[in-house]
Write a protein that holds these residues in place. Structure first.
Motif, PDB file in Angstrom:
ATOM      1  N   ARG A 269       3.645   3.475 -11.022  1.00 36.94           N
ATOM      2  CA  ARG A 269       3.046   4.415 -10.061  1.00 36.94           C
ATOM      3  C   ARG A 269       3.953   4.513  -8.829  1.00 36.94           C
ATOM      4  O   ARG A 269       4.210   5.606  -8.315  1.00 36.94           O
TER       5      ARG A 269
ATOM      6  N   ASP B 158       1.356  -1.668  -9.190  1.00 37.71           N
ATOM      7  CA  ASP B 158       1.667  -0.842 -10.354  1.00 37.71           C
ATOM      8  C   ASP B 158       3.052  -0.209 -10.124  1.00 37.71           C
ATOM      9  O   ASP B 158       3.161   0.892  -9.561  1.00 37.71           O
TER      10      ASP B 158
ATOM     11  N   VAL C 227      -8.971  -8.989  -1.615  1.00 39.61           N
ATOM     12  CA  VAL C 227      -7.844  -8.102  -1.313  1.00 39.61           C
ATOM     13  C   VAL C 227      -7.649  -7.962   0.201  1.00 39.61           C
ATOM     14  O   VAL C 227      -6.554  -8.164   0.723  1.00 39.61           O
TER      15      VAL C 227
ATOM     16  N   ASP D 160       0.628  -8.204  -6.757  1.00 37.45           N
ATOM     17  CA  ASP D 160      -0.822  -8.023  -6.641  1.00 37.45           C
ATOM     18  C   ASP D 160      -1.297  -8.974  -5.557  1.00 37.45           C
ATOM     19  O   ASP D 160      -1.122 -10.190  -5.676  1.00 37.45           O
TER      20      ASP D 160
ATOM     21  N   PHE E  59      -2.537  -2.473   9.185  1.00 41.17           N
ATOM     22  CA  PHE E  59      -3.563  -1.431   9.301  1.00 41.17           C
ATOM     23  C   PHE E  59      -4.946  -2.063   9.338  1.00 41.17           C
ATOM     24  O   PHE E  59      -5.335  -2.768   8.417  1.00 41.17           O
TER      25      PHE E  59
ATOM     26  N   GLY F  22       0.814  -1.227   0.000  1.00 39.38           N
ATOM     27  CA  GLY F  22       0.000   0.000   0.000  1.00 39.38           C
ATOM     28  C   GLY F  22       0.839   1.264   0.000  1.00 39.38           C
ATOM     29  O   GLY F  22       0.351   2.345   0.348  1.00 39.38           O
ATOM     30  N   GLY F  23       2.110   1.160  -0.424  1.00 44.66           N
ATOM     31  CA  GLY F  23       3.012   2.319  -0.411  1.00 44.66           C
ATOM     32  C   GLY F  23       2.617   3.395  -1.412  1.00 44.66           C
ATOM     33  O   GLY F  23       3.088   4.531  -1.331  1.00 44.66           O
TER      34      GLY F  23
ATOM     35  N   PRO G  69      -6.956   3.060  12.583  1.00 46.69           N
ATOM     36  CA  PRO G  69      -7.140   4.515  12.435  1.00 46.69           C
ATOM     37  C   PRO G  69      -8.620   4.901  12.408  1.00 46.69           C
ATOM     38  O   PRO G  69      -9.472   4.113  12.012  1.00 46.69           O
TER      39      PRO G  69
ATOM     40  N   GLY H  48      -0.485   4.221  -1.629  1.00 49.70           N
ATOM     41  CA  GLY H  48      -1.767   4.700  -1.103  1.00 49.70           C
ATOM     42  C   GLY H  48      -1.593   5.988  -0.311  1.00 49.70           C
ATOM     43  O   GLY H  48      -0.475   6.478  -0.099  1.00 49.70           O
TER      44      GLY H  48
ATOM     45  N   ARG I  66      -3.983 -10.074  -4.808  1.00 50.08           N
ATOM     46  CA  ARG I  66      -4.984 -11.072  -5.203  1.00 50.08           C
ATOM     47  C   ARG I  66      -4.328 -12.366  -5.682  1.00 50.08           C
ATOM     48  O   ARG I  66      -4.987 -13.386  -5.809  1.00 50.08           O
TER      49      ARG I  66
ATOM     50  N   ALA J  20      -5.231  -2.059   0.907  1.00 50.53           N
ATOM     51  CA  ALA J  20      -6.617  -2.516   1.093  1.00 50.53           C
ATOM     52  C   ALA J  20      -7.514  -1.810   0.089  1.00 50.53           C
ATOM     53  O   ALA J  20      -7.129  -0.791  -0.495  1.00 50.53           O
ATOM     54  N   LEU J  21      -8.682  -2.370  -0.107  1.00 51.30           N
ATOM     55  CA  LEU J  21      -9.740  -1.638  -0.815  1.00 51.30           C
ATOM     56  C   LEU J  21     -10.529  -0.927   0.275  1.00 51.30           C
ATOM     57  O   LEU J  21     -11.033  -1.587   1.192  1.00 51.30           O
ATOM     58  N   ILE J  22     -10.615   0.384   0.186  1.00 53.69           N
ATOM     59  CA  ILE J  22     -11.133   1.122   1.345  1.00 53.69           C
ATOM     60  C   ILE J  22     -12.496   1.779   1.094  1.00 53.69           C
ATOM     61  O   ILE J  22     -12.938   2.593   1.889  1.00 53.69           O
TER      62      ILE J  22
ATOM     63  N   SER K   9      -0.465  -2.025   4.641  1.00 55.32           N
ATOM     64  CA  SER K   9      -1.512  -0.989   4.622  1.00 55.32           C
ATOM     65  C   SER K   9      -2.407  -1.111   3.395  1.00 55.32           C
ATOM     66  O   SER K   9      -3.427  -0.425   3.299  1.00 55.32           O
TER      67      SER K   9
ATOM     68  N   LYS L  47     -12.370  -5.682   7.174  1.00 57.62           N
ATOM     69  CA  LYS L  47     -11.283  -5.218   8.057  1.00 57.62           C
ATOM     70  C   LYS L  47     -11.281  -6.048   9.353  1.00 57.62           C
ATOM     71  O   LYS L  47     -10.215  -6.346   9.903  1.00 57.62           O
TER      72      LYS L  47
ATOM     73  N   ASN M 273     -13.543  11.253   0.930  1.00 57.00           N
ATOM     74  CA  ASN M 273     -14.298  10.058   1.308  1.00 57.00           C
ATOM     75  C   ASN M 273     -15.729  10.448   1.685  1.00 57.00           C
ATOM     76  O   ASN M 273     -16.171  11.568   1.413  1.00 57.00           O
TER      77      ASN M 273
HETATM   78  N1  LIG Z   1      -7.969   6.505   4.761  1.00 58.28           N
HETATM   79  C1  LIG Z   1      -8.719   6.307   5.829  1.00 58.28           C
HETATM   80  O1  LIG Z   1      -9.564   7.139   6.202  1.00 58.28           O
HETATM   81  C2  LIG Z   1      -8.538   5.053   6.641  1.00 58.28           C
HETATM   82  C3  LIG Z   1      -9.225   4.962   7.869  1.00 58.28           C
HETATM   83  C4  LIG Z   1      -9.082   3.811   8.622  1.00 58.28           C
HETATM   84  C5  LIG Z   1      -8.281   2.786   8.171  1.00 58.28           C
HETATM   85  N2  LIG Z   1      -7.646   2.910   6.959  1.00 58.28           N
HETATM   86  C6  LIG Z   1      -6.805   1.763   6.527  1.00 58.28           C
HETATM   87  O2  LIG Z   1      -5.547   2.260   6.234  1.00 58.28           O
HETATM   88  C7  LIG Z   1      -4.966   1.525   5.176  1.00 58.28           C
HETATM   89  C8  LIG Z   1      -4.468   2.478   4.102  1.00 58.28           C
HETATM   90  O3  LIG Z   1      -5.566   3.249   3.628  1.00 58.28           O
HETATM   91  P1  LIG Z   1      -5.351   4.382   2.524  1.00 58.28           P
HETATM   92  O4  LIG Z   1      -6.267   5.486   2.875  1.00 58.28           O
HETATM   93  O5  LIG Z   1      -3.926   4.650   2.339  1.00 58.28           O
HETATM   94  O6  LIG Z   1      -5.930   3.631   1.241  1.00 58.28           O
HETATM   95  P2  LIG Z   1      -5.652   3.959  -0.310  1.00 58.28           P
HETATM   96  O7  LIG Z   1      -5.166   5.341  -0.473  1.00 58.28           O
HETATM   97  O8  LIG Z   1      -6.861   3.557  -1.062  1.00 58.28           O
HETATM   98  O9  LIG Z   1      -4.471   2.983  -0.681  1.00 58.28           O
HETATM   99  C9  LIG Z   1      -4.687   1.624  -0.826  1.00 58.28           C
HETATM  100  C10 LIG Z   1      -3.404   0.972  -1.234  1.00 58.28           C
HETATM  101  O10 LIG Z   1      -3.675  -0.415  -1.403  1.00 58.28           O
HETATM  102  C11 LIG Z   1      -3.137  -0.819  -2.648  1.00 58.28           C
HETATM  103  N3  LIG Z   1      -3.854  -1.966  -3.198  1.00 58.28           N
HETATM  104  C12 LIG Z   1      -5.177  -2.063  -3.438  1.00 58.28           C
HETATM  105  N4  LIG Z   1      -5.448  -3.275  -3.986  1.00 58.28           N
HETATM  106  C13 LIG Z   1      -4.280  -3.927  -4.087  1.00 58.28           C
HETATM  107  C14 LIG Z   1      -3.909  -5.201  -4.582  1.00 58.28           C
HETATM  108  N5  LIG Z   1      -4.825  -6.041  -5.093  1.00 58.28           N
HETATM  109  N6  LIG Z   1      -2.607  -5.555  -4.541  1.00 58.28           N
HETATM  110  C15 LIG Z   1      -1.676  -4.712  -4.054  1.00 58.28           C
HETATM  111  N7  LIG Z   1      -1.960  -3.481  -3.566  1.00 58.28           N
HETATM  112  C16 LIG Z   1      -3.261  -3.100  -3.590  1.00 58.28           C
HETATM  113  C17 LIG Z   1      -3.301   0.399  -3.521  1.00 58.28           C
HETATM  114  O11 LIG Z   1      -2.472   0.256  -4.655  1.00 58.28           O
HETATM  115  P3  LIG Z   1      -2.738   1.134  -5.999  1.00 58.28           P
HETATM  116  O12 LIG Z   1      -2.029   2.411  -5.749  1.00 58.28           O
HETATM  117  O13 LIG Z   1      -2.133   0.310  -7.056  1.00 58.28           O
HETATM  118  O14 LIG Z   1      -4.208   1.284  -6.112  1.00 58.28           O
HETATM  119  C18 LIG Z   1      -2.854   1.475  -2.573  1.00 58.28           C
HETATM  120  O15 LIG Z   1      -1.467   1.527  -2.502  1.00 58.28           O
HETATM  121  C19 LIG Z   1      -6.021   0.561   4.697  1.00 58.28           C
HETATM  122  O16 LIG Z   1      -5.770  -0.697   5.272  1.00 58.28           O
HETATM  123  C20 LIG Z   1      -7.285   1.128   5.247  1.00 58.28           C
HETATM  124  O17 LIG Z   1      -8.251   0.124   5.479  1.00 58.28           O
HETATM  125  C21 LIG Z   1      -7.743   4.012   6.198  1.00 58.28           C
END
Ligand SMILES: NC(=O)c1ccc[n+]([C@@H]2O[C@H](COP(=O)([O-])OP(=O)(O)OC[C@H]3O[C@@H](n4cnc5c(N)ncnc54)[C@H](OP(=O)(O)O)[C@@H]3O)[C@@H](O)[C@H]2O)c1
Lengths: 332, 363
Positions: free
Chosen positions: B39, B36, B97, B61, B121, B9-10, B174, B12, B63, B83-85, B81, B153, B190
Motif C-alpha cells: 500500500r 502494509d 495502537v 506494525d 499528531f 501513518g504515511g 488538529p 493515512g 502493535r 493511529a486508529l481514528i 501520525s 489520544k 467521518n
Molecule cells: N482525520 C482527522 O479528522 C483527524 C483529526 C484530528 C486528529 N487526527 C489525527 O491525525 C493522525 C492521522 O489521522 P488520519 O486521518 O490520517 O488517519 P488515517 O487516514 O486513518 O490513517 C491512519 C494511519 O495509521 C496507520 N496505522 C493504523 N494502525 C497501524 C498499526 N498498527 N501499525 C502501523 N500503522 C498503523 C494506517 O496504516 P494503514 O494504511 O495500513 O491502515 C494509516 O497510515 C492521527 O493521529 C489522528 O488521531 C486526525
C-alpha cells in the motif's frame, strides 16, 4: 378552557362531537413472534422485535376477512349504541384492498370490474339495518384512518345539522402470504369501531389535526422512523396551537403501538412523564394497524385512571405519509 | 549526510498529504513505517520521481512495540501520525495502537542521536469533555472522555510528553478534518459527513447537542501545511491547536441551518419535505441509539452507532486557543468556516456522499 371553544361552543363545529363506545376485534389466530419468525412472517429477528416491546400478535384465519373483523368490532359496541341508527358510516382501511369484498380472481375470470367495488361499508349498512346511513370510505390514510374518520365525523356533524351520529369503523387484515411487519413493527389483523355523536358521551372531541407529506409516499421503513420524531413533534405543536392548549393541559397520550423506546424519546422531547403515555397493549396485540387507539383508549377507560375534565391526545403516523391527532376531553 | 524524516501513518489521510508536502518543500529523504508496504508503494508511485528516489519503506506494525530496520544516525525528524481514528474504536485496540504504539515511536525518537524534531499528531478532542478555554499546553491529568478514541489520544500525548522530555518536540492537535481543502472535496468520510447523510436521507430527525456549541472544523491541506511548517521551523516546538480560531468557528446550530439551506436547494430533497432536526439531550439520543439496535444491521442503525460515541461532545462548548500557532506561523491562512462547510455540503449533496467514488472510508 381552551380558546378553541367560542361562546356558542362550536367555533369549528368539532366541539359538539362526542365519542361514544369503543370496541375492537382481532384476528383469531394468536401467535408468539418466535413462532411467526419460524413461519417466515417477519423481516426483523424475533429477538429484535422482542427488544422493541412486541411479543404476541393476532392474524386472521384463512376464512376470516377484514369485513368479518369490522362486523365483529361493531357488534362489540356497547348495547344500544346504534339503537337510533346512524346518519353515516365512515369505513376506513389501511390497505385499499380491504375496502373491497370482491376478489381479484372473480374479476379476472369475469372481467367485470363490479367485483372490484363490492364495498364493505354498504354490506355493513345492510347487515346492521342502518338504512338511513350514507357510506364513506377512507382508504388512503394508512394506519391513521381511524383518527381520520373521527375528524371527518366531527366535521360532518358540524356541517349536517340534521345528523345525530356517525359510525366509524376501521378494519384491516394482511393478505395471506404477507410479512406481518411494517416499519419494524409487528402487525396484528384488527378492526375497531366507535360512534361519534352530537349528544354527550364518554369523551368530547376538542380538536383534531392532520398532516400529509406526499413527498414521502414511497418512504421505506427506515425513512418513516427517521421522520417520526420531528413530524410527531410538529403534529403535537400544531394540534396544541389549534386547540389553544399547552402540553401541561394534556393528561394522557395514547399513541399507536410502536417500538417502546420511541415514546421514551418522545416523552422526553415533549416534556411529559413517560407514565402519561398509555400503550399497554403493545406486547399483547402488537400494532393492530388502525385499531390501536381503540384498544389502548378502552384500556385506559377501564383502568379507572381517567378523571372528568382530563384531556387525552391520540397520535398516529401512517403511510402516505400521514400524521393525525385527536384531542379528547373526559366528560363522563 | 542528508537528513531523513521517519513518518508513521504515511499511508493515512493526513500522513500521506504531509509526506507529499515534505517531498515538495525539502530535499530530505523519507522513511515510511508502514504495516502494509505494498500500500505504501502505491503512494510512493503516485508521488512520481521524487517518491521513487527519496522514499523508502520499512515494514512496521506499531502493535509489535518496537521499530527496527531504520539507520538511526541519519534520522533528523520523526513524525508520528499513525493511529486508529474511529470514534467507536474498542479500548484495547486504542490502547495497543494509539497508546502503546506511540510509546514505541517515542522510544525510537529518543534513540535517534541526530534528532532535530519529533512531531506527534494528537487531536483537539484529546481535551475530552472539558469545556471553556483550552490552551496549547499539556492537559490536566483528570480529564473525562466521550469515547475511547479521545481517551487514547490524551494518553498518547502523555506518552510523548513523558517519554520525549528533553527532546525537541512538537505536538499538533488538529480539529475535525472535513475536506481535503477549501474547495470542499471530501476523500475521508467521518462522523461529520455521516450525520449529515442521515439528515439528508431522512433517517435521523434528532440532533444531540447544544445549538451554541462551536465547531472546530478544518481541512487536510491546512493540517498538513501547518504540521510541515511546525516540523521544520526552529520556532515550532510545543503544543499547537490546528483549526479555526474560536472567533472563526460556526456553531452547531448555524451549521445545521446551513446544511438544510443547501439540502433544500436540491429538488429531490425539497420534495420529501424533511423537517430540520430537533435538538435533544444526550440521554434522549442514547435512547435513540439503543432503540436503533433493534433495527438489526440496517444502514440507519450502523450510522447511528458510529455517530453516537461523539454525541456528548456536541454539548461541550470549548474555546481552543490558537495564540501559539499564530506566533509560530504568522502567515497562517485562517479559516473561513461558513464557506468551507458550504463547499463541503454542496459537494456531498451533488455527489450523494461520494456514491460514485470508490474506496472512501467511513469513520
Ligand atoms: N482525520 C482527522 O479528522 C483527524 C483529526 C484530528 C486528529 N487526527 C489525527 O491525525 C493522525 C492521522 O489521522 P488520519 O486521518 O490520517 O488517519 P488515517 O487516514 O486513518 O490513517 C491512519 C494511519 O495509521 C496507520 N496505522 C493504523 N494502525 C497501524 C498499526 N498498527 N501499525 C502501523 N500503522 C498503523 C494506517 O496504516 P494503514 O494504511 O495500513 O491502515 C494509516 O497510515 C492521527 O493521529 C489522528 O488521531 C486526525
Amino acid at each position: 378552557m381552551s380558546h378553541f371553544m367560542s361562546d356558542t361552543g362550536s367555533e369549528d363545529g368539532l366541539a359538539q362531537a362526542h365519542l361514544h363506545g369503543l370496541a375492537h376485534a382481532l384476528g383469531h389466530r394468536k401467535s408468539h413472534l418466535a413462532e411467526s419468525e419460524t413461519a417466515g412472517l417477519l423481516e426483523s429477528s424475533a429477538v429484535d422485535l422482542l427488544s422493541s416491546g412486541f411479543a404476541w400478535h393476532y392474524r386472521c384465519e384463512d376464512d376470516q376477512s377484514a369485513y368479518d373483523l369490522a362486523l365483529a368490532a361493531v357488534r362489540a359496541l356497547p348495547e344500544g349504541s346504534l339503537a337510533d341508527g346512524a346518519d353515516a358510516i365512515i369505513y376506513s382501511t389501511c390497505l385499499p384492498g380491504n375496502g373491497n369484498i370482491g376478489t381479484a380472481e372473480t374479476w379476472r375470470s369475469s372481467r367485470d370490474v363490479r367485483h372490484l367495488m363490492e364495498f364493505p361499508a354498504s354490506h355493513l349498512q345492510a347487515e346492521l339495518e342502518l338504512d338511513r346511513a350514507v357510506v364513506i370510505g377512507l382508504t388512503q390514510q394508512g394506519c391513521t384512518g381511524f383518527l381520520g374518520s373521527l375528524r371527518l365525523a366531527s366535521s360532518l356533524l358540524a356541517s349536517e345539522p340534521e345528523w345525530e351520529r356517525v359510525l366509524c369503523v376501521t378494519a384491516d387484515r394482511f393478505p395471506p402470504g404477507s410479512v406481518y411487519e411494517q416499519s419494524f413493527n409487528l402487525i396484528s389483523d384488527g378492526a375497531a369501531a366507535c360512534v361519534v355523536a352530537r349528544s354527550p358521551g364518554t369523551f368530547r372531541i376538542l380538536g383534531t389535526h392532520h398532516i400529509t407529506n406526499g413527498g414521502m409516499a414511497a418512504a421505506t421503513g427506515e425513512e418513516s422512523i427517521g421522520s417520526y420524531f420531528s413530524y410527531t413533534q410538529l403534529l403535537v405543536r400544531e394540534t396544541l396551537r389549534r386547540t389553544g392548549l399547552t402540553m401541561a393541559d394534556i393528561d394522557w397520550i395514547v399513541p399507536q403501538n410502536t417500538n417502546a423506546a420511541a415514546w421514551k424519546i418522545l416523552s422526553r422531547m415533549l416534556g411529559i412523564d413517560e407514565n402519561q403515555v398509555h400503550m399497554p397493549s403493545l406486547p399483547e396485540s402488537a400494532h393492530a394497524i388502525s385499531s390501536d387507539h381503540a384498544i389502548n383508549l378502552s384500556d385506559l377507560t377501564a383502568s379507572g385512571r381517567l378523571r372528568k375534565g382530563q384531556r387525552v391526545m391520540l397520535l398516529v403516523a401512517g403511510h402516505g405519509l400521514n400524521w393525525q391527532s385527536t384531542v379528547l376531553e373526559v366528560t363522563a | 549526510m542528508s537528513s531523513t524524516i521517519v513518518l508513521t501513518g504515511g499511508t493515512g489521510y493526513l500522513g500521506s498529504r504531509l509526506a507529499e508536502r515534505l517531498l515538495e518543500i525539502t530535499d530530505h529523504r523519507l522513511v515510511l513505517l508502514a504495516r502494509d508496504p505494498q500500500r505504501a508503494r502505491q503512494f510512493i508511485d503516485a508521488w512520481g520521481a521524487d517518491g521513487q528516489k527519496r522514499v523508502d519503506v520499512v515494514p512496521t506494525d506499531l502493535r509489535d512495540g518496537t521499530i527496527e530496520g531504520v539507520a538511526r544516525d541519519s534520522v533528523t525528524h520523526v513524525v508520528h501520525s499513525a493511529a486508529l481514528i474511529f470514534f467507536n474504536v474498542e479500548k484495547l485496540d486504542a490502547q495497543a495502537v494509539n497508546v502503546d504504539g506511540t510509546r514505541a515511536v517515542t522510544e525510537f525518537a529518543r534513540r535517534c542521536p541526530n534528532l532535530q524534531r519529533y512531531l506527534a499528531f494528537s487531536s483537539l478532542y484529546s481535551a475530552g469533555t472539558r469545556t471553556g478555554r483550552i490552551l496549547e499546553q499539556p492537559h490536566p491529568p483528570e480529564s473525562a472522555f466521550a469515547n475511547h478514541y479521545e481517551w487514547s489520544k490524551a494518553r498518547s500525548e502523555q506518552e510523548v510528553l513523558d517519554g520525549a522530555s528533553g527532546l525537541p518536540l512538537t505536538i499538533v492537535r488538529p480539529g475535525t478534518v472535513i475536506a481535503d481543502g477549501p474547495d470542499g472535496r471530501v476523500t475521508q468520510y467521518n462522523a461529520f459527513h455521516n450525520t449529515l447523510k442521515l439528515f439528508f436521507y431522512g433517517l435521523l430527525s434528532l440532533m444531540p447537542g447544544d445549538a451554541a456549541t462551536p465547531m472546530y472544523l478544518t481541512t487536510a491541506d491546512f493540517t498538513a501545511t501547518a504540521a510541515a511548517h511546525l516540523l521544520l521551523s526552529p520556532r515550532g516546538e510545543g503544543i499547537y491547536h490546528l483549526g479555526p480560531d474560536p472567533d472563526e468557528t460556526q456553531t452547531l446550530g448555524e451549521l445545521i441551518d446551513q446544511a438544510f439551506d443547501v439540502f433544500e436547494s436540491d429538488p429531490a430533497f425539497r420534495r420529501r419535505r424533511l423537517l430540520r432536526p430537533e435538538f435533544c439531550d444526550v440521554e434522549t439520543f442514547r435512547h435513540l441509539v439503543d432503540a436503533s439496535r433493534s433495527l438489526g444491521t440496517s444502514p440507519m442503525s450502523q450510522a447511528l452507532q458510529s455517530v453516537a460515541p461523539f454525541a456528548e461532545q456536541m454539548f461541550k462548548r470549548k474555546h481552543f486557543d490558537t495564540t501559539r500557532l499564530h506566533a509560530a506561523w504568522p502567515e497562517h491562512p485562517g479559516t473561513d468556516s461558513p464557506s468551507l462547510t458550504h463547499a463541503v455540503i454542496d459537494r456531498l449533496v451533488a455527489s450523494r456522499w461520494g456514491r460514485n467514488q470508490e474506496g472512501t472510508s467511513w469513520t
